[in-house]
Write an enzyme that holds these catalytic residues in place. Structure first.
Site, PDB file in Angstrom:
ATOM      1  CB  SER A 288     -33.320 -13.445 -22.818  1.00  0.00           C
ATOM      2  OG  SER A 288     -34.533 -12.764 -23.004  1.00  0.00           O
TER       3      SER A 288
ATOM      4  CE1 TYR B 144     -31.180  -8.836 -20.671  1.00  0.00           C
ATOM      5  CE2 TYR B 144     -32.897  -9.477 -22.226  1.00  0.00           C
ATOM      6  CZ  TYR B 144     -32.184  -9.708 -21.060  1.00  0.00           C
ATOM      7  OH  TYR B 144     -32.463 -10.820 -20.291  1.00  0.00           O
TER       8      TYR B 144
END
Ligand code: NAP
Length: 263
Positions: free
Chosen positions: A134, A147
């Protein structure tokens, strides 16, 4: 690799937003795909769309027995040439201790273990591993600490493994989407992206970029402008990004979940 035609691909997280779009793209490019997730019913629905080219296996990738069973299934069905570690979960604003553990198990430990388990098979077949990270694997973003921890870890693991295997016949690639329109993002993240004017890609666009990277063998791919630039800027001048995000912090925090306390 020259093309994906005839290649056998294992795609984790195939029932999710990006997973389904990647599956479609892989089929268009004439690959055959082993799809996996925890949901048998969703997998069966997807398998029914192209039965001869899709095999489905239900597994929880946070469970070692599940990972081993997935490996055995692939072995029994002719092996794979490509492993796409796409399954993942997210967190925004309130990460409990338990949630932090689940996040790291799913987004970091599970793909690392799958790489280890499938590596011997991929070595026999001059295969490719593609790990889905990501933008938040390169930029620490307020509200996404758990995350980011997992995706930063996955990026580091992928880079090290890629360099370690650069004298071998296995390619190891890192693919980093920015915000993408899927169910992983809760409503308040969607609202925050809109309020901050952050670009959001369609899963189909992301799937095209992923397939292109697989074919080109490029080691790293960051999707979206200006995120590509911010990733580099954060690496070289993190204080500049501290300042930019600091100036938006108040606005970002408005989207943190506020618990209703009953009196
Ligand atoms: N969407 C974004 O904004 C965005 C941005 C950057 C990166 N990414 C990354 O892209 C990947 C795909 O995300 P997405 O947006 O498509 O999310 P999604 O729609 O929520 O899909 C997630 C997929 O992962 C599977 N999964 C989750 N936990 C699992 C587990 N323990 N075992 C097996 N499968 C599991 C889910 O299936 P089941 O629940 O049925 O098991 C589902 O198929 C993730 O790695 C995510 O971090 C997404």
């Amino acid at each position: 690799m020259k093309s994906l035609a005839g290649k056998r691909v294992l795609l984790t997280g195939a029932t999710g937003g990006i997973g389904q779009a990647v599956l479609k793209r892989l089929l268009q490019l004439q690959a055959s795909v082993v799809i996996s997730s925890r949901s048998s019913s969703k997998l069966a629905e997807l398998q029914a769309t192209a039965p001869p080219h899709i095999l489905a296996f239900t597994a929880d990738i946070t469970d070692e027995a599940g990972r081993q069973a997935l490996l055995n299934f692939c072995r029994q069905h002719g092996g794979i040439d490509v492993l796409i570690n796409n399954a993942g979960i997210s967190q925004f604003a309130e990460a409990t201790e338990q949630h932090a553990e689940t996040l790291l198990n799913t987004n970091l430990l599970a793909p690392v273990r799958l790489c280890q388990l499938f590596l011997p098979m991929l070595q026999q077949r001059s295969g490719t591993i593609l790990n889905v990270g990501s933008t938040f694997g390169s930029i620490g973003y307020p509200g996404f600490s758990g995350y980011c921890a997992g995706k930063f870890g996955l990026r580091g693991y992928t880079e090290a493994l890629s360099r370690e295997l650069s004298d071998s016949n296995v390619k190891v690639l890192y693919f980093a989407p920015r915000a993408t329109q899927t169910g992983i993002n809760p409503l308040q993240v969607e609202a925050m992206n809109k309020a901050l004017g952050q670009g959001v890609d369609s899963p189909e666009y992301v799937a095209m970029a992923l397939a292109e990277q697989l074919i080109s063998g490029k080691r790293r791919c960051y999707v979206g402008w200006p995120e590509k630039i911010f990733v580099r800027l954060n690496g070289v001048f993190p204080a500049v990004v501290d300042k930019a995000l600091g100036s938006k912090l108040k606005q970002i925090k408005q989207f943190f979940v506020t618990k209703q306390v009953e009196v």
